[in-house]
Design an enzyme around this catalytic site. Structure first.
Site: not given
Ligand code: GLN
Length: 244
Positions: A96, A195
């Site tokens: 992510c 994740h």
């Molecule tokens: N900030 C990024 C987004 O919202 C990554 C978020 C995350 O790692 N969950 O796209």
């Protein structure tokens, strides 16, 4: 194998959403269960990264704020180390926010542009409505295998020339909710929006990553199989729930 497989957990102090670090535990255990020596180093903000010392890199996810906070440190040399390691065929798993960092830039939904490493040819643009939920996508490295994941991002990632997706979305959003792609593959880099317990729930992916790192290090990437009874049950239960 005498020399341990060396894993670098990059930015564990900042990039660790939904227990992303469990993926590092999973990689280590799967090596230990096979009596393959492994060593894990945490490389935090302010600590030097000598990428040549490592075989495998893990970068977790983080919110927009976390990604921005570490930029000065990233561009104090870690970006170049990472790029060189990637071109050298080292194995990387990035999740992510960590995945987005490998690309060209991330423009947040409110218009702030964060330039990233540009290690891989893709960019990310945020939208206000977040893409959240359990999802399923194919693992194109292993035809027939589906990956069960959990995504939560506002960034929409668009792959460009020279890289390919990790797979096709079967349920959920993936890279951008538009073109049906999820994640990125380039040399031995695996980037994904999935994740948390990505690897424990998807042992095929865990072993593909370990095989790539071992092949690069020793020339022998074949791993003896593990029973994976509980892992398969967890995977199949969720796959059935999502795909019906
Ligand atoms: N900030 C990024 C987004 O919202 C990554 C978020 C995350 O790692 N969950 O796209």
């Amino acid at each position: 194998m005498e020399q341990p497989l060396k894993i670098c957990h990059l930015y564990p102090d900042i990039l660790n959403l939904y227990g992303d670090r469990g993926n590092v535990l999973c990689l280590s255990r799967r090596l230990e269960w096979r009596h393959i020596p492994v060593e894990v180093d945490r490389v935090c903000v302010g600590e030097p990264l000598k990428a040549a010392d490592y075989d495998l890199f893990f970068i977790g996810g983080g919110q927009d704020f976390d990604q921005e906070v570490l930029l000065p440190d990233l561009f104090s040399g870690k970006d170049k180390e990472l790029k060189a390691a990637i071109e050298d065929g080292k194995t990387v798993l990035a999740i992510c926010g960590g995945y987005q960092m490998l690309g060209q830039y991330y423009k947040t939904w409110d218009g702030k542009q964060i330039d990233f490493t540009g290690a891989l040819n893709f960019y990310t643009e945020g939208v206000k409505k977040r893409m959240i939920g359990n999802y399923v996508f194919t693992f194109d490295d292993k035809p027939g295998v589906n990956i069960i994941g959990f995504e939560n991002h506002s960034g929409k990632t668009y792959l460009q020339n020279g890289v390919r997706p990790m797979g096709k979305v079967l349920k959920g959003y993936g890279n951008n909710g538009e073109d049906g792609t999820e994640g990125v593959r380039y040399k031995n880099v695996y980037g994904t929006y999935s994740h948390g317990c990505l690897l424990p729930k998807n042992p095929t992916v865990a072993d593909a990553i370990l095989s790539a790192a071992l092949e690069r290090k020793t020339g022998h990437g074949t791993l003896p199989p593990l029973p994976d009874h509980f892992e398969k049950q967890a995977h199949d239960t969720m796959e059935k729930r999502l795909l019906g």
